[in-house]
Design a protein around this motif. Structure first.
Motif, mmCIF file in Angstrom:
data_model
loop_
_atom_site.group_PDB
_atom_site.id
_atom_site.type_symbol
_atom_site.label_atom_id
_atom_site.label_comp_id
_atom_site.label_asym_id
_atom_site.label_seq_id
_atom_site.Cartn_x
_atom_site.Cartn_y
_atom_site.Cartn_z
ATOM 1 N N PRO A 163 51.081 32.527 92.803
ATOM 2 C CA PRO A 163 51.721 32.597 93.903
ATOM 3 C C PRO A 163 52.956 32.082 94.468
ATOM 4 O O PRO A 163 53.590 32.947 95.373
ATOM 5 C CB PRO A 163 50.502 31.424 95.270
ATOM 6 C CG PRO A 163 50.179 30.851 93.989
ATOM 7 C CD PRO A 163 50.212 31.471 92.697
ATOM 8 N N GLY A 164 54.013 31.066 93.799
ATOM 9 C CA GLY A 164 55.291 31.196 94.235
ATOM 10 C C GLY A 164 56.066 32.329 93.755
ATOM 11 O O GLY A 164 57.279 31.827 94.341
ATOM 12 N N THR A 165 55.642 32.956 93.060
ATOM 13 C CA THR A 165 56.883 34.483 92.896
ATOM 14 C C THR A 165 56.650 34.980 94.034
ATOM 15 O O THR A 165 57.581 35.548 94.780
ATOM 16 C CB THR A 165 55.744 35.314 91.787
ATOM 17 O OG1 THR A 165 54.756 35.596 92.889
ATOM 18 C CG2 THR A 165 56.101 34.586 90.811
ATOM 19 N N ILE A 166 55.541 34.922 95.270
ATOM 20 C CA ILE A 166 55.919 35.782 96.338
ATOM 21 C C ILE A 166 56.959 34.900 97.122
ATOM 22 O O ILE A 166 57.911 35.387 98.317
ATOM 23 C CB ILE A 166 54.640 35.107 97.834
ATOM 24 C CG1 ILE A 166 53.568 35.945 97.025
ATOM 25 C CG2 ILE A 166 54.664 35.505 99.237
ATOM 26 C CD1 ILE A 166 52.366 35.409 97.453
ATOM 27 N N LEU A 167 57.549 33.368 97.474
ATOM 28 C CA LEU A 167 58.189 32.852 97.532
ATOM 29 C C LEU A 167 59.466 34.005 98.004
ATOM 30 O O LEU A 167 60.832 33.356 98.081
ATOM 31 C CB LEU A 167 58.762 31.552 97.403
ATOM 32 C CG LEU A 167 57.395 30.961 97.960
ATOM 33 C CD1 LEU A 167 57.200 29.125 98.065
ATOM 34 C CD2 LEU A 167 57.343 31.281 100.023
ATOM 35 N N LEU A 196 46.010 31.404 94.994
ATOM 36 C CA LEU A 196 45.586 32.082 93.915
ATOM 37 C C LEU A 196 45.013 33.323 93.375
ATOM 38 O O LEU A 196 45.131 34.060 92.065
ATOM 39 C CB LEU A 196 45.182 30.175 93.118
ATOM 40 C CG LEU A 196 46.049 29.113 93.650
ATOM 41 C CD1 LEU A 196 44.964 28.140 93.326
ATOM 42 C CD2 LEU A 196 47.470 28.770 93.633
ATOM 43 N N ASP A 197 44.380 33.452 93.920
ATOM 44 C CA ASP A 197 43.349 34.802 93.519
ATOM 45 C C ASP A 197 43.856 35.718 93.944
ATOM 46 O O ASP A 197 43.378 37.226 93.428
ATOM 47 C CB ASP A 197 41.802 33.931 93.936
ATOM 48 C CG ASP A 197 40.994 33.452 93.522
ATOM 49 O OD1 ASP A 197 41.741 32.675 92.506
ATOM 50 O OD2 ASP A 197 40.505 32.600 94.250
ATOM 51 N N ILE A 198 44.649 36.132 94.580
ATOM 52 C CA ILE A 198 45.369 37.650 95.071
ATOM 53 C C ILE A 198 45.848 38.368 94.120
ATOM 54 O O ILE A 198 46.773 38.079 92.792
ATOM 55 C CB ILE A 198 46.493 37.452 96.503
ATOM 56 C CG1 ILE A 198 45.731 36.881 97.519
ATOM 57 C CG2 ILE A 198 47.461 38.477 96.332
ATOM 58 C CD1 ILE A 198 47.447 36.608 98.149
ATOM 59 N N GLU A 199 45.705 39.445 93.553
ATOM 60 C CA GLU A 199 46.148 40.091 92.657
ATOM 61 C C GLU A 199 47.456 41.100 92.987
ATOM 62 O O GLU A 199 47.924 40.800 93.287
ATOM 63 C CB GLU A 199 45.444 41.798 92.551
ATOM 64 C CG GLU A 199 43.514 41.573 91.961
ATOM 65 C CD GLU A 199 43.131 40.976 90.871
ATOM 66 O OE1 GLU A 199 43.873 41.839 89.681
ATOM 67 O OE2 GLU A 199 42.212 40.028 91.196
ATOM 68 N N PRO A 200 48.172 40.966 91.874
ATOM 69 C CA PRO A 200 48.206 40.244 90.065
ATOM 70 C C PRO A 200 47.548 39.303 89.782
ATOM 71 O O PRO A 200 48.199 38.526 90.348
ATOM 72 C CB PRO A 200 48.535 41.194 89.473
ATOM 73 C CG PRO A 200 50.306 41.136 90.450
ATOM 74 C CD PRO A 200 49.305 41.532 91.677
#
Length: 110
Positions: free
Chosen positions: A74-78, A65-69
């Motif tokens: 974080p679901g956008t990584i999927l 949840l804390d990864i930039e930006p």
């Protein structure tokens, strides 16, 4: 309404799957001729996935949840890079367009 009853539900689903397959081929061909790197909003998705997979690669303990930006969930990584990061953005472009069409097809089925 009668034309739906003539074909039946199974053949309509098959037509939809055929449409998705043809759409996938067209989108794949179109996205794989570009040399443009992601800019503006799409770059934030690209960067989020890069930072996530870089942290995984070096075995760094992190909170996804804390990864930039942090403006991107974080679901956008999927959606952008589900199986690891690749610096070539063409697969990202394909998934960015095709994923939404698959969701549209599933929503029509439901």
């Amino acid at each position: 309404m009668q034309h739906i009853l003539l074909f039946g539900r199974g053949s309509l689903e098959q037509c939809g799957i055929l449409w998705l397959a043809l759409l996938a081929i067209a989108i794949w061909k179109h996205t794989h001729v570009t040399i443009q790197m992601p800019i503006y909003d799409s770059f934030a998705y690209y960067l989020k996935a890069h930072n996530f997979w870089e942290a995984v690669r070096i075995w760094q303990w992190f909170n996804p949840l804390d990864i930039e930006p942090t403006a991107r969930p974080p679901g956008t990584i999927l959606m952008s890079y589900p199986l690891g990061f690749d610096s070539d953005p063409r697969g990202f472009y394909f998934r960015s367009v095709y994923f939404h069409n698959c969701m549209l097809f599933l929503s029509v089925l439901i």
